[in-house]
Design an enzyme around this catalytic site. Sequence first.
Site, PDB file in Angstrom:
ATOM      1  N   ASP A 101      41.043  34.040  31.508  1.00 22.20           N
ATOM      2  CA  ASP A 101      40.146  32.898  31.396  1.00 22.20           C
ATOM      3  C   ASP A 101      38.903  33.346  30.857  1.00 22.20           C
ATOM      4  O   ASP A 101      38.705  34.389  30.661  1.00 22.20           O
ATOM      5  CB  ASP A 101      40.043  32.423  32.536  1.00 22.20           C
ATOM      6  N   ASN A 145      39.342  28.264  47.149  1.00 24.57           N
ATOM      7  CA  ASN A 145      39.905  27.143  47.136  1.00 24.57           C
ATOM      8  C   ASN A 145      41.486  27.274  46.576  1.00 24.57           C
ATOM      9  O   ASN A 145      42.008  26.288  46.547  1.00 24.57           O
ATOM     10  CB  ASN A 145      39.326  26.347  46.302  1.00 24.57           C
ATOM     11  N   GLU A 163      42.077  25.001  39.130  1.00 26.45           N
ATOM     12  CA  GLU A 163      41.697  24.502  40.339  1.00 26.45           C
ATOM     13  C   GLU A 163      42.495  23.464  40.892  1.00 26.45           C
ATOM     14  O   GLU A 163      43.469  22.996  40.204  1.00 26.45           O
ATOM     15  CB  GLU A 163      40.104  23.631  39.925  1.00 26.45           C
TER      16      GLU A 163
HETATM   17  C1  F6R Z   1      38.845  35.614  37.130  1.00 26.10           C
HETATM   18  C2  F6R Z   1      39.902  34.500  37.826  1.00 26.10           C
HETATM   19  C3  F6R Z   1      39.704  33.908  39.306  1.00 26.10           C
HETATM   20  C4  F6R Z   1      39.211  35.145  39.822  1.00 26.10           C
HETATM   21  C5  F6R Z   1      39.108  34.524  41.460  1.00 26.10           C
HETATM   22  C6  F6R Z   1      38.606  35.572  42.624  1.00 26.10           C
HETATM   23  O1  F6R Z   1      39.546  36.071  35.728  1.00 26.10           O
HETATM   24  O2  F6R Z   1      40.717  34.033  37.130  1.00 26.10           O
HETATM   25  O3  F6R Z   1      40.743  33.168  39.294  1.00 26.10           O
HETATM   26  O4  F6R Z   1      40.464  36.139  40.231  1.00 26.10           O
HETATM   27  O5  F6R Z   1      38.041  33.818  41.345  1.00 26.10           O
HETATM   28  O6  F6R Z   1      37.354  36.220  42.137  1.00 26.10           O
HETATM   29  P1  F6R Z   1      36.937  37.494  43.251  1.00 26.10           P
HETATM   30  O7  F6R Z   1      37.807  38.495  42.879  1.00 26.10           O
HETATM   31  O8  F6R Z   1      35.703  37.501  42.600  1.00 26.10           O
HETATM   32  O9  F6R Z   1      36.772  36.849  44.649  1.00 26.10           O
END
Ligand code: F6R
Length: 235
Positions: A67, A136, A143
């Site tokens: 992303d 979440n 999401e």
């Molecule tokens: C990032 C992504 C998100 C993160 C998720 C967890 O490229 O796709 O889904 O993997 O928000 O983020 P952390 O590891 O910072 O808790």
Amino acid sequence: MKLIIVRNKEELGARAGGMIAEAINAKPDIALGLATGSTPIPVYRELIRLYEKGELDFSRVRTVNLDEYIGLPANHPQSYRCFMDKNLFDHINIDKSNTYVPDGMAQNPVAECARYDAVIDRLGGVGLQLLGIGPNGHIGFNEPADAFSERTLAVRLAEATITANARFFDKPADVPERAISMGVGDIMNAKKIVLVAGPEKREIVDMAMNGAVTPNIPASVLQNHRDVTVFIIRE
Ligand code: F6R
């Protein structure tokens, strides 16, 4: 889904990084699906360490990131392109023209999604996908929703995600509210999936692994994939 509980970040890096290294050694031109965020950082550190020791060669590896924020140019310090350069690509012998991140500045985000899908298809799909998980249950920036997405899409980030991301920006108004993300279908198409999570994700990981498969908890779809390893750091 296989669950591996590790003691700390170092062990997470060594074990998840070791799995990725194994996959690269088995297929030197593998297409790796990569994630940003805090949790994968020790994994990238391990990959860099193995490269520096001469045990890993990235010269033929291709990467496709999950992303990117809409509205952040590649050279913005919080862009995911910048994150990848700083935390991995600048330290290994990868050909940067083989590294793909959605273009958050594309004039037409919908056209950018189609272009990104074409990139994924040209790579022959993802060989190994590294994932984090949102508070979440989001994977990539998919999401909670009424249905699982299929291919790359432009999304509005959930409030919980915007709040979680705020720690990386100077002021709340700077936190991006939209992103381009690979779809759940793209993620599920990966041959192998490695999900990494910190201790604060224990409950959501448990719900995703053991609860109902529902687009309200996007990561729960991984129950339908036949090769998922989840690493979680013990509290
Ligand atoms: C990032 C992504 C998100 C993160 C998720 C967890 O490229 O796709 O889904 O993997 O928000 O983020 P952390 O590891 O910072 O808790």
